[in-house]
Scaffold this active site. Structure first.
Site, PDB file in Angstrom:
ATOM      1  CG  ASP A 125       2.145  64.307  83.766  1.00 14.53           C
ATOM      2  OD1 ASP A 125       1.055  64.957  83.803  1.00 14.53           O
ATOM      3  OD2 ASP A 125       3.470  64.645  83.868  1.00 14.53           O
ATOM      4  CD  GLN A 166      -3.474  76.962  92.584  1.00 17.59           C
ATOM      5  OE1 GLN A 166      -3.111  76.175  91.917  1.00 17.59           O
ATOM      6  NE2 GLN A 166      -4.154  78.206  92.272  1.00 17.59           N
ATOM      7  CG  ASP A 226       0.160  72.863  80.681  1.00 14.45           C
ATOM      8  OD1 ASP A 226       0.410  71.997  79.395  1.00 14.45           O
ATOM      9  OD2 ASP A 226       0.920  73.105  81.339  1.00 14.45           O
ATOM     10  CB  CYS A 239     -11.915  67.280  64.825  1.00 22.50           C
ATOM     11  SG  CYS A 239     -11.052  68.327  63.581  1.00 22.50           S
ATOM     12  CB  CYS A 290     -13.906  71.529  63.012  1.00 20.17           C
ATOM     13  SG  CYS A 290     -13.471  70.080  61.903  1.00 20.17           S
ATOM     14  CB  CYS A 307      -3.591  77.084  83.856  1.00 22.95           C
ATOM     15  SG  CYS A 307      -2.538  76.428  85.121  1.00 22.95           S
ATOM     16  CB  CYS A 333     -11.337  70.649  59.252  1.00 19.10           C
ATOM     17  SG  CYS A 333     -10.208  69.866  60.772  1.00 19.10           S
TER      18      CYS A 333
HETATM   19 ZN   LIG Z   1     -11.983  68.928  61.779  1.00 16.73          ZN
END
Ligand SMILES: [Zn+2]
Length: 376
Positions: A62, A72, A130, A170, A173, A185, A242
């Site tokens: 991160d 929060q 996120d 996956c 897919c 969010c 896919c």
């Molecule tokens: Zn896939």
């Protein structure tokens, strides 16, 4: 198989009588290597529970710093952590929770340039990000590395979760393209405990997967609504069409493109600068205008939001901005504000289309309050 010492044996003793887990499962956790991408609402419970459960090696990825508005829901952080890097604060708290665990961190945002390096060598990657760009990137890289990964997303009262195993369906897919209507969010808000529920579910699945990867049943997508207290599980099937798992991996050229803004740390992205066609004013500029009384402020949120907290100005909700007309003798600049800048930008665009020179407060009240608190 890894031998547990006396302390470890005692610490994890509640695990041994769990059916299909037992002391073998604990030994598997002890040697496991897990990467957690994102230390927000989901990353907090995921990292806490995996550390508590005795996952041997954790790597936290991160690039953000802890902000007041994180507290929060991001329960791993304390008020004293505000302003510190999330990875260093989290690593400190996790080491206090379980000094036996090897905790590493990478203070970088996952990108197309570093993902192959950062995500290689793990038994599983846990997506606690996120945004869809990061999820597609993790999906591509994990497909290439034949690694498992666990996805979750949260919005308002709801969450979704799935664990993807190599050779099964996956992420692409299931979600062939970015769902522009998906509320995340950041834009739509999230109730405090919802990431706790979904992150705990992720941790519970990761623990089960690590204890016996072969037996773990993937191809399931759970949706959970904490308002209606209903859940549904969809059976997933690999898609013939896919673009990720039905094509041969082509070197390390990933198809996922992140915007230039996505590459920056959140702290640099959110308090937006005045770039949106010149319609935006940043918190510092607004402060100067307020001091010189050269601004007509308009709050475009609803009455309830305005009454709960405002920085002055008239209340004209976004839906009523169409009726607004400025007084022509006023030389001041019209600045619209809302919570995060989305509604005020839309309202400013509406006014501009009517020839009224209106600006939007970039990043909204959230950015303005963060700026003021940083000055204090
Ligand atoms: Zn896939």
């Amino acid at each position: 198989m890894t031998q547990l010492n006396q302390q470890q044996w005692l610490r994890y003793s509640r695990h041994y009588n769990v059916a299909q887990f037992g002391i073998h499962g604990q030994q598997q956790l002890h040697r496991a290597r897990v990467a957690i991408v994102g230390l927000g609402g989901l990353g907090a419970p995921v990292s806490l529970y995996l550390t508590a459960a005795g996952v041997g090696h954790l790597t936290l990825i991160d690039d953000d710093i802890v902000e007041l508005s994180n507290l929060q829901r991001q329960v791993i952080f304390r008020e004293q952590d505000i302003g510190s890097a999330k990875v260093t604060s989290a690593a400190t708290h996790l080491r206090h929770l379980n000094s036996d665990i090897d905790i590493n961190f990478i203070k970088q945002r996952l990108s197309v340039h570093n993902a192959m390096n950062h995500l290689a060598g793990f038994d599983i990657v846990v997506d606690c990000s996120d945004n869809f760009a990061t999820r597609y990137l993790i999906n591509e890289v994990c497909h290439h590395l034949s690694s498992a990964w666990c996805y979750a997303s949260i919005a308002q009262y709801q969450g979704q979760m799935a664990l993807f195993k190599p050779g099964a369906a996956c992420f692409r897919c299931v979600f062939p393209s970015v769902d522009n209507h998906a509320v995340n969010c950041r834009d739509g808000g999230v109730l405090g405990a919802v990431p706790g529920v979904m992150g705990s579910l992720q941790a519970s699945q990761v623990i089960q997967y690590l204890s016996d990867p072969e037996q773990y049943e993937s191809n399931r997508l759970l949706s959970f609504d904490t308002r209606s207290l209903t859940s549904s599980t969809i059976r997933l099937q690999p898609s013939k069409f896919c673009a990720t798992c039905q094509t041969q991996p082509q070197g390390v050229e990933f198809k996922v493109q992140q915007s230039a803004d996505d590459q920056k740390p959140r702290s640099e992205r959110e308090p937006a600068k005045s770039t949106l066609d010149g319609y935006e004013i940043d918190p510092k500029m607004l402060d100067e205008m307020l001091r010189q009384s050269t601004v007509t402020l308009i709050d475009v949120r609803n009455r309830q939001e305005h009454q709960a907290y405002n920085i002055g100005g008239r209340l004209i909700p976004e839906t009523e901005i169409i009726h607004f007309s400025p007084t022509f003798d006023s030389p001041s600049t019209i600045v619209l504000y809302c919570q995060s800048g989305a509604r005020s930008t839309r309202a400013a665009v509406q006014l501009r289309q009517r020839g009224i020179a209106a600006y939007s407060l970039a990043g909204g009240l959230q950015a303005y309050c963060a700026y003021q608190l940083a000055l204090a």
